[in-house]
Design a protein around this motif. Structure first.
Motif: not given
Length: 224
Positions: A182-188
């Motif tokens: 659920l954690a956002p990716s680096a680009p997000e």
């Protein structure tokens, strides 16, 4: 004013004070396992007169095993140097019951041996030959049926505890995996930061415009 209850309260027990108790327990168990059966006599002869120091890291403690013809003594404070010194963790020490694992444990660095290598080899072989079934030792006191039943209950209880621990580990591992998914990716995360910065800049510009409008409105009223 001194507190009479505080003066009479028992002080905390030092871990070192428990060493003789633990040594006595180990001595009783090992003598039951290794010195009761006549079939182990030949294996015991190889260790007669030898000393083996066990230096445990987890938990941190040290005991010395003194082998004689009739019995094994476990000493918590041994001043002389031992014939062999074994350094390991307690859980690793239990693996010495299988003499086939000794070489693998040495190669992996799980145990470190200083001194006479044959002492630990003979000790591991003696443990490997010993009868580890609790029912074997309880039978003379409780009877065969009761000893076997009690042993089975103990085994099932241990299995239940191990299974419960494994399930708890699996649950925690799954929870961490789900949270990570659920954690956002680096680009997000970078895009979110850019959006926040843009929103903050727009809010600042709007505040400036509102200030100008208020000044103009105030100037118009004064002209009238």
């Amino acid at each position: 004013m001194t507190d009479p209850f505080a003066e009479n309260a028992p002080s905390s027990v030092s871990p070192h004070a428990l060493y003789p108790v633990i040594a006595g327990f180990l001595e009783t168990v090992l003598n039951q396992l290794l010195y009761r059966e006549a079939v182990l006599k030949q294996a015991r002869v190889r260790l007669t007169g030898k000393t083996l120091a066990l230096c445990l890291a987890e938990p941190e403690m040290q005991f010395t095993l003194v082998f004689s013809e009739k019995q094994l003594d476990v000493i918590s404070r041994w001043e002389d140097s031992a014939d062999c010194v074994l350094q390991t963790r307690f859980m690793t020490l239990l693996k010495l019951r299988d003499k086939q694992q000794l070489s693998a444990l040495i190669r992996s660095g799980d145990i470190t041996i200083d001194g006479d290598m044959q002492v630990i080899q003979h000790f591991s072989a003696l443990l490997d030959m010993a009868e580890w079934d609790p029912a074997h030792y309880l039978a003379p006191y409780l009877g065969d049926v009761a000893a076997q039943t009690l042993t089975q209950l103990a085994v099932k209880g241990g299995q239940f505890i191990r299974n419960a621990v494994c399930r708890q580990k699996d649950y925690l591992s799954g929870a961490v995996t789900r949270e990570w998914a659920l954690a956002p990716s680096a680009p997000e995360a970078a895009h979110f930061c850019d959006e926040v910065s843009s929103a903050a800049q727009a809010a600042a510009e709007l505040d400036v415009r509102l200030s100008r409008l208020e000044k103009r409105a105030g100037t118009g009223h004064e002209t009238e």
